[in-house]
Scaffold this motif. Structure first.
Motif, PDB file in Angstrom:
ATOM      1  N   HIS A  61       5.369  12.028  -0.330  1.00 36.41           N
ATOM      2  CA  HIS A  61       4.700  11.060  -0.271  1.00 36.41           C
ATOM      3  C   HIS A  61       3.552  11.065   0.328  1.00 36.41           C
ATOM      4  CE1 HIS A  61       5.630   6.473   1.393  1.00 36.41           C
ATOM      5  NE2 HIS A  61       4.223   6.630   0.989  1.00 36.41           N
ATOM      6  N   HIS A  63      -0.821   9.993   0.066  1.00 33.85           N
ATOM      7  CA  HIS A  63      -1.960   9.296  -0.395  1.00 33.85           C
ATOM      8  C   HIS A  63      -3.242   9.886  -0.406  1.00 33.85           C
ATOM      9  CE1 HIS A  63       0.723   5.312  -0.559  1.00 33.85           C
ATOM     10  NE2 HIS A  63       1.073   5.811   0.675  1.00 33.85           N
ATOM     11  N   LYS A 150       7.118   3.724  -8.125  1.00 29.83           N
ATOM     12  CA  LYS A 150       6.725   3.092  -6.531  1.00 29.83           C
ATOM     13  C   LYS A 150       6.575   1.748  -6.921  1.00 29.83           C
ATOM     14  CE  LYS A 150       4.842   3.067  -2.353  1.00 29.83           C
ATOM     15  NZ  LYS A 150       3.942   3.950  -1.345  1.00 29.83           N
ATOM     16  N   HIS A 258       9.816   5.486   3.674  1.00 28.71           N
ATOM     17  CA  HIS A 258       9.149   5.389   4.987  1.00 28.71           C
ATOM     18  C   HIS A 258       9.902   4.332   5.822  1.00 28.71           C
ATOM     19  CE1 HIS A 258       7.065   2.248   3.186  1.00 28.71           C
ATOM     20  NE2 HIS A 258       5.921   2.966   2.859  1.00 28.71           N
ATOM     21  N   ASP A 331       3.909  10.302   4.481  1.00 23.17           N
ATOM     22  CA  ASP A 331       3.185   9.384   4.224  1.00 23.17           C
ATOM     23  C   ASP A 331       1.634   9.202   4.406  1.00 23.17           C
ATOM     24  OD1 ASP A 331       2.478   6.714   3.144  1.00 23.17           O
ATOM     25  OD2 ASP A 331       3.390   5.714   4.771  1.00 23.17           O
TER      26      ASP A 331
HETATM   27 ZN    ZN Z   1       2.798   5.135   1.502  1.00 24.24          ZN
END
Ligand code: ZN
Ligand code: DOR
Length: 465
Positions: A61, A63, A150, A258, A331
């Protein structure tokens, strides 16, 4: 025999046991694991005496903010994957809320080619599921190698760019509002046909909106406690319950991203006990922080879902120990320090966390909160198995990719934000003392990071699922 790399005297760790052995690598693969030294010459030898050897760690996970049209001031793939390598990771899964958003097979393929030039670690790509907007693209994305899908439950979408709207209000133009259950059900059914997971951001927009509107009317203060009243654990739990119901009805494999709400553990455990294919992850910020930390770190702690109470935190640890939560990920959602400095309400949600994921979980081993075998499970074997990459990733078996993370369990150091390799240095863990350190990261046989520094250029490859 001529070996490319031999790792001697280490303690190999899998989810079941620890044992002393030497690892022999040839052509990027583990060629042999042996208790005795084998004959032959080696181009490189790593002495791993007194160190743990784990199958390369995985962050599912991330970004990285990069993309064909991205604004790269917050982060880019070169830096996020460098940070990943220095933090002991050999594989990351990149999230699709990029620019352009990854919402069809063509964009996914082009993004993979573009990102591969910058990748210091191997990577897979998530596909974005947008309801009716791209329901006909889901099979194509699966064929192009999307690892899974997702779905940002409760987020509105810009109807031309398909970018997520983070501060949606109903008066906005050219925006697709958060999807309703019927459309989500149709999308789940279509994803079920691909055989892949749908992973959800679980927050109930309409509940959060009602609570936030009421708080504003009542003139609630700008404290973290008040903010948490507007985005409570129940906002996660109601969405998780709906998602489980729709997953059951549609037959899709559901993954809850998460988890921050402690009560989510029992809800998901009940569904798992029914035999439903439902998995869940959490992140170090939910395991290590709680609302009490806001006073110390301020808006750096802001992430969606919010970090919650001490009780939520302890419930998540219980969920991890009981195996309900099967993996931990970062995350990684970087923003600049300037963006984060504008107060709790207006600052964007997210932190730079890809490089601190494994260190914080290794520290949990030193603190006796996890065994080293559990670490191998939640950061390597479990994610590899869940997303179909095992045993190439997630194992130390002969014949598989020689992705290896070497850990020195006795090394002590402090996390300093300036040492992070991401463009963004936004972390609530600055100054945290750590025991146990990643000493070397090896990707398909080659050392890519050592003692917190990157070695060599990008050599990561796109993992086509
Ligand atoms: Zn995320
Ligand atoms: O805090 C968050 N930031 N949560 C998300 O789910 C998205 C992420 C982002 O992309 O900034």
């Amino acid at each position: 025999m001529y070996w490319d790399h031999v790792i001697t005297n280490g303690t190999l760790v899998n989810t079941q046991e620890c044992y002393k052995a030497h690892i022999y690598i040839k052509n990027g693969k583990i060629a042999a694991v042996s208790h005795n030294l084998l004959e032959g010459e080696a181009a490189q030898i790593t002495d791993a005496q007194n160190k743990y050897i784990l199958s390369g760690l995985i962050d599912t996970h991330v970004h990285s903010r990069d993309g064909l049209q991205a604004a790269r001031y917050k982060e880019d793939f070169f830096h996020s994957t460098m940070a990943a390598a220095c933090g002991g990771l050999t594989t990351i899964f990149e999230m699709p809320n990029t620019s352009p958003a990854i919402y069809n097979g063509n964009i996914l393929t082009k993004s993979a080619q573009y990102l591969e030039q910058k990748a210091h670690v191997d990577f897979a790509l998530w596909g974005l599921a947008l309801g009716n907007i791209n329901i006909h693209e889901l099979a194509g994305m699966a064929a192009s190698g999307a690892i899974a899908f997702k779905f940002f439950w409760g987020y509105a979408i810009d109807s031309t760019t398909y970018q997520l709207i983070y501060n949606y209000d109903e008066k906005m133009m050219n925006v697709v509002p958060p999807l309703l259950d019927g459309e989500i059900y149709d999308m789940f059914k279509t994803i079920a046909q691909t055989g892949k997971q749908v992973a959800i951001h679980a927050e109930n927009f309409y509940l959060i909106k009602a609570l936030s509107d009421a708080a504003e009317k009542a003139g609630l203060d700008e404290s973290y406690a008040s903010f948490l009243k507007c985005r409570p654990a129940e906002a996660e739990c109601t969405t998780i319950r709906s998602a489980i119901a729709l997953a059951k009805l549609s037959g899709v494999k559901l993954h809850v991203l998460h988890l921050g709400a402690g009560d989510g553990v029992n809800i998901i455990a009940a569904a798992q006990n029914e035999g439903l294919p439902i998995s869940v992850e959490s992140c170090p910020h939910y395991l290590y922080l709680c609302e009490e930390d806001y006073e110390r770190v301020g808006p750096l702690i802001k992430v969606y879902p919010l970090v919650k109470t001490r009780r939520d935190r302890e419930e998540l640890w219980r969920g991890l120990h009981e195996g309900v939560i099967s993996l931990v990920c970062s995350d990684h959602a970087p923003h600049t320090e300037e963006e984060k400095a504008v107060g709790l309400k207006n600052s964007p949600a997210g932190m730079a966390s890809v490089e601190t994921l494994a260190p914080l979980m290794i520290n949990a081993v030193s603190e006796g909160r996890l065994s080293i075998n559990q670490l191998a499970a939640i950061l390597s074997e479990n994610p590899a198995k869940l997303y179909g990459l095992y045993p190439q990733k997630g194992s130390l078996l002969p014949g598989t990719d020689a992705d290896i993370t070497i850990i020195d369990p006795m090394a002590e150091y402090t996390i300093h934000k300036e040492d992070l390799h991401s463009i963004s240095k936004v972390t609530p863990f600055d100054g945290w003392p750590m025991k146990g350190r990643v000493s070397q990261t090896i990707l398909r046989g080659a050392t890519i990071a050592k003692d917190g520094q990157i070695i060599g250029g990008p050599s990561g490859k796109f993992i086509k699922a």
